[in-house]
Design a protein around this motif. Structure first.
Motif, PDB file in Angstrom:
ATOM      1  N   ARG A 245     -16.986   8.609  -3.445  1.00  0.00           N
ATOM      2  CA  ARG A 245     -18.308   8.121  -2.240  1.00  0.00           C
ATOM      3  C   ARG A 245     -17.318   7.921  -0.708  1.00  0.00           C
ATOM      4  N   VAL A 246     -16.592   6.921  -0.855  1.00  0.00           N
ATOM      5  CA  VAL A 246     -16.435   5.628  -0.022  1.00  0.00           C
ATOM      6  C   VAL A 246     -14.702   6.367   1.231  1.00  0.00           C
ATOM      7  N   TYR A 247     -14.962   6.695   2.278  1.00  0.00           N
ATOM      8  CA  TYR A 247     -13.347   6.815   3.310  1.00  0.00           C
ATOM      9  C   TYR A 247     -12.971   5.806   3.543  1.00  0.00           C
ATOM     10  N   ILE A 248     -11.985   5.257   3.750  1.00  0.00           N
ATOM     11  CA  ILE A 248     -11.480   4.322   4.634  1.00  0.00           C
ATOM     12  C   ILE A 248     -10.497   4.453   5.407  1.00  0.00           C
ATOM     13  N   LEU A 249     -10.504   3.931   6.626  1.00  0.00           N
ATOM     14  CA  LEU A 249      -9.808   3.949   8.032  1.00  0.00           C
ATOM     15  C   LEU A 249      -9.698   3.114   7.778  1.00  0.00           C
ATOM     16  N   ASP A 250      -8.239   2.911   8.000  1.00  0.00           N
ATOM     17  CA  ASP A 250      -7.923   0.719   8.008  1.00  0.00           C
ATOM     18  C   ASP A 250      -6.716   1.077   8.882  1.00  0.00           C
ATOM     19  N   MET A 251      -7.102   0.486  10.899  1.00  0.00           N
ATOM     20  CA  MET A 251      -6.107   0.714  11.290  1.00  0.00           C
ATOM     21  C   MET A 251      -5.608  -0.528  12.033  1.00  0.00           C
ATOM     22  N   TYR A 252      -4.454  -1.897  10.965  1.00  0.00           N
ATOM     23  CA  TYR A 252      -4.002  -2.795  11.003  1.00  0.00           C
ATOM     24  C   TYR A 252      -2.674  -2.993  11.339  1.00  0.00           C
ATOM     25  N   ASN A 253      -2.060  -4.236  11.949  1.00  0.00           N
ATOM     26  CA  ASN A 253      -0.882  -4.948  12.012  1.00  0.00           C
ATOM     27  C   ASN A 253      -0.564  -4.515  10.516  1.00  0.00           C
ATOM     28  N   ALA A 254       0.974  -3.974  10.273  1.00  0.00           N
ATOM     29  CA  ALA A 254       1.376  -4.118   9.541  1.00  0.00           C
ATOM     30  C   ALA A 254       2.575  -5.404   8.754  1.00  0.00           C
ATOM     31  N   GLY A 255       2.584  -6.120  10.465  1.00  0.00           N
ATOM     32  CA  GLY A 255       3.121  -7.647  10.038  1.00  0.00           C
ATOM     33  C   GLY A 255       3.270  -8.529   9.926  1.00  0.00           C
ATOM     34  N   ILE A 256       1.782  -8.775   8.637  1.00  0.00           N
ATOM     35  CA  ILE A 256       1.134  -9.877   9.100  1.00  0.00           C
ATOM     36  C   ILE A 256       0.265  -9.871   7.660  1.00  0.00           C
ATOM     37  N   TYR A 257      -0.402 -11.195   6.909  1.00  0.00           N
ATOM     38  CA  TYR A 257      -1.260 -10.810   5.966  1.00  0.00           C
ATOM     39  C   TYR A 257      -2.270  -9.632   6.001  1.00  0.00           C
ATOM     40  N   PRO A 258      -2.486  -8.962   4.874  1.00  0.00           N
ATOM     41  CA  PRO A 258      -2.498  -9.784   3.509  1.00  0.00           C
ATOM     42  C   PRO A 258      -1.751  -9.521   2.872  1.00  0.00           C
ATOM     43  N   PHE A 259      -0.307  -8.404   3.562  1.00  0.00           N
ATOM     44  CA  PHE A 259       0.383  -7.716   2.465  1.00  0.00           C
ATOM     45  C   PHE A 259       0.050  -6.932   0.881  1.00  0.00           C
ATOM     46  N   ASP A 260      -1.491  -6.347   0.725  1.00  0.00           N
ATOM     47  CA  ASP A 260      -1.567  -6.230  -0.126  1.00  0.00           C
ATOM     48  C   ASP A 260      -1.091  -4.705  -0.421  1.00  0.00           C
ATOM     49  N   PHE A 261       0.160  -4.953  -1.580  1.00  0.00           N
ATOM     50  CA  PHE A 261       0.899  -3.938  -1.625  1.00  0.00           C
ATOM     51  C   PHE A 261      -0.113  -3.244  -2.967  1.00  0.00           C
ATOM     52  N   GLU A 262      -0.819  -3.193  -3.685  1.00  0.00           N
ATOM     53  CA  GLU A 262      -2.023  -2.798  -4.461  1.00  0.00           C
ATOM     54  C   GLU A 262      -3.142  -2.169  -3.856  1.00  0.00           C
ATOM     55  N   ALA A 263      -4.151  -2.812  -3.152  1.00  0.00           N
ATOM     56  CA  ALA A 263      -5.011  -2.274  -2.061  1.00  0.00           C
ATOM     57  C   ALA A 263      -3.978  -1.173  -1.351  1.00  0.00           C
ATOM     58  N   LYS A 264      -3.062  -0.905  -0.704  1.00  0.00           N
ATOM     59  CA  LYS A 264      -2.619  -0.551   0.228  1.00  0.00           C
ATOM     60  C   LYS A 264      -2.907   0.977   0.064  1.00  0.00           C
ATOM     61  N   ARG A 265      -2.906   1.086  -1.360  1.00  0.00           N
ATOM     62  CA  ARG A 265      -2.147   2.421  -2.068  1.00  0.00           C
ATOM     63  C   ARG A 265      -4.068   3.769  -2.180  1.00  0.00           C
ATOM     64  N   TYR A 266      -5.501   2.403  -1.800  1.00  0.00           N
ATOM     65  CA  TYR A 266      -6.632   3.485  -1.591  1.00  0.00           C
ATOM     66  C   TYR A 266      -7.015   3.145  -0.301  1.00  0.00           C
ATOM     67  N   ILE A 267      -6.592   3.226  -0.098  1.00  0.00           N
ATOM     68  CA  ILE A 267      -6.752   3.147   2.159  1.00  0.00           C
ATOM     69  C   ILE A 267      -6.526   5.058   2.108  1.00  0.00           C
ATOM     70  N   ASP A 268      -7.525   5.874   2.662  1.00  0.00           N
ATOM     71  CA  ASP A 268      -7.179   6.572   2.553  1.00  0.00           C
ATOM     72  C   ASP A 268      -6.547   7.649   3.618  1.00  0.00           C
TER      73      ASP A 268
END
Length: 382
Positions: A245-268
């Motif tokens: 039900r939730v669509y995520i658009l995330d635009m961010y600097n990939a070279g800084i925190y949080p480097f969350d490998f798991e969470a990136k899988r869930y970005i639409d």
């Protein structure tokens, strides 16, 4: 938001590779469904009862505009807050600028209630909330080590209480956005906090809570998160990892925190930027991203996380976006929602320079001048 000393970067993956089931109180539904979620078991019934008994949604008189703020948002405890790069008086100064410029009357703003323990339990676990009773754990989350030496009652009153007020503001913002077409919480946007873990100055998952309340109380089932803070919004990404039900658009600097490998899988829709990205490239990528989002998802509510840590000179965001670029960015997002008649709520999120408050106020003034919001009209959009 941010983290003070980021770990080394990790490689990326795709949302389709999901295999971790994170805590999400409501059962998943198809993105095309618009019906209210019905409880399917005892846990869902408890969660719904907490929402239905909450006092955070209340009727706002028409004399008020959908700008949510409390003087309790600002954090001050014996100067220790100055050891952290975050400007903990940013929220109050935004309002001061708006009032001084004649675009806002303090009497017209909406003061939210503090999120209670039962409210927080809609997303957070008992064990996580219990962990916040430790001054040491709070110090780790907000990255101010001396806080661990303070009495817990002081930490609760001077740090966590302001956060809980901002959470109440984010939750109420969804109701006001639905009623008025838009709402701005001068605070919130704690996008690094998930149900079970805080970090990066984020102690409570206000975005996740805001959306879960909206699912039940606003009879909606399609929400788009547009996260334009300089940092990846790993908290809400984990919380909605199994919720279509939730669509995520995330635009961010990939070279800084949080480097969350798991969470990136869930970005639409993931738009990764390099440190040093400048205004024109940033806005071009945003235009492309909004066009893709427009074609891929039809939300009933937009949650806009509008961090100003993208500003040139921000020590943690490491991008090079001009103040005018921030104003244009916000205008583009509000136009995206307006053109489709979608209610939008804005949260101010990260920003680690004193100039952030002025930039946010100027952007809100621009939105008013462009008739995308109406600070002089209690019914919102003109």
């Amino acid at each position: 938001m941010h983290h003070w000393k980021p770990p080394p970067p990790l490689s990326l993956s795709l949302r389709s590779c999901r295999f971790v089931l994170s805590f999400t109180p409501a059962p998943a539904m198809s993105a095309s469904s618009s019906s209210e979620v019905a409880p399917t078991g005892p846990a869902d019934a408890i969660y719904r009862d907490r929402i239905l008994s909450s006092k955070l949604y209340f009727d706002v008189p028409p004399s008020k505009v959908p700008v949510i703020y409390s003087s309790s948002y600002d954090i001050a405890f014996f100067g220790i807050e100055k050891l952290h790069p975050f400007d903990s008086s940013k929220w109050g100064r935004i309002c001061q600028f708006l009032i001084k410029e004649g675009f806002l009357d303090k009497k017209q703003t909406v003061e939210p209630l503090e999120a209670s323990n039962d409210d927080l339990l809609v997303v957070h676990s008992e064990s996580y909330l219990s962990s916040l009773k430790s001054s040491l754990n709070v110090a780790i989350i907000i990255e101010v080590p001396p806080v661990s030496l303070l009495p817990n009652c002081l930490v609760q009153n001077k740090v966590l209480y302001p956060f809980r007020k901002q959470v109440g503001g984010s939750i109420l913002a969804a109701k006001l956005a639905k009623e008025r077409g838009w709402a701005i919480n001068i605070g919130g946007g704690f996008h690094h906090c998930s149900a079970e873990k805080g970090g990066g100055f984020c102690a409570y998952a206000d975005i996740s809570l805001c959306i879960q309340f909206a699912f039940v109380l606003l009879n909606i089932s399609r929400v788009m998160i547009i996260d334009l803070d300089a940092h990846q919004g790993n908290g809400h990404e984990i919380d909605f990892s199994n919720d279509r039900r939730v669509y995520i658009l995330d635009m961010y600097n990939a070279g800084i925190y949080p480097f969350d490998f798991e969470a990136k899988r869930y970005i639409d829709q993931k738009v990764e930027l390099a440190s040093g990205t400048k205004t024109k490239e940033y806005l071009d990528k945003l235009d492309e991203a909004l066009e893709v989002a427009r074609n891929n998802f039809n939300p009933e509510l937009v949650v806009y996380n509008a961090g100003t840590d993208i500003l040139d000179g921000d020590p943690l965001g490491r991008l090079k976006i001009s103040p005018d670029g921030v104003t244009t960015r916000d205008e583009k997002v509000f136009r995206f929602a307006r053109e489709r008649n979608i209610p939008l709520l804005m949260l101010t999120s990260g920003g680690y320079m004193k100039s952030s408050a002025r930039v946010i106020a100027d952007s809100i003034i621009n939105l008013s001048k462009k008739n995308l919001i109406a600070l002089d009209s209690p019914l919102g959009r003109k």
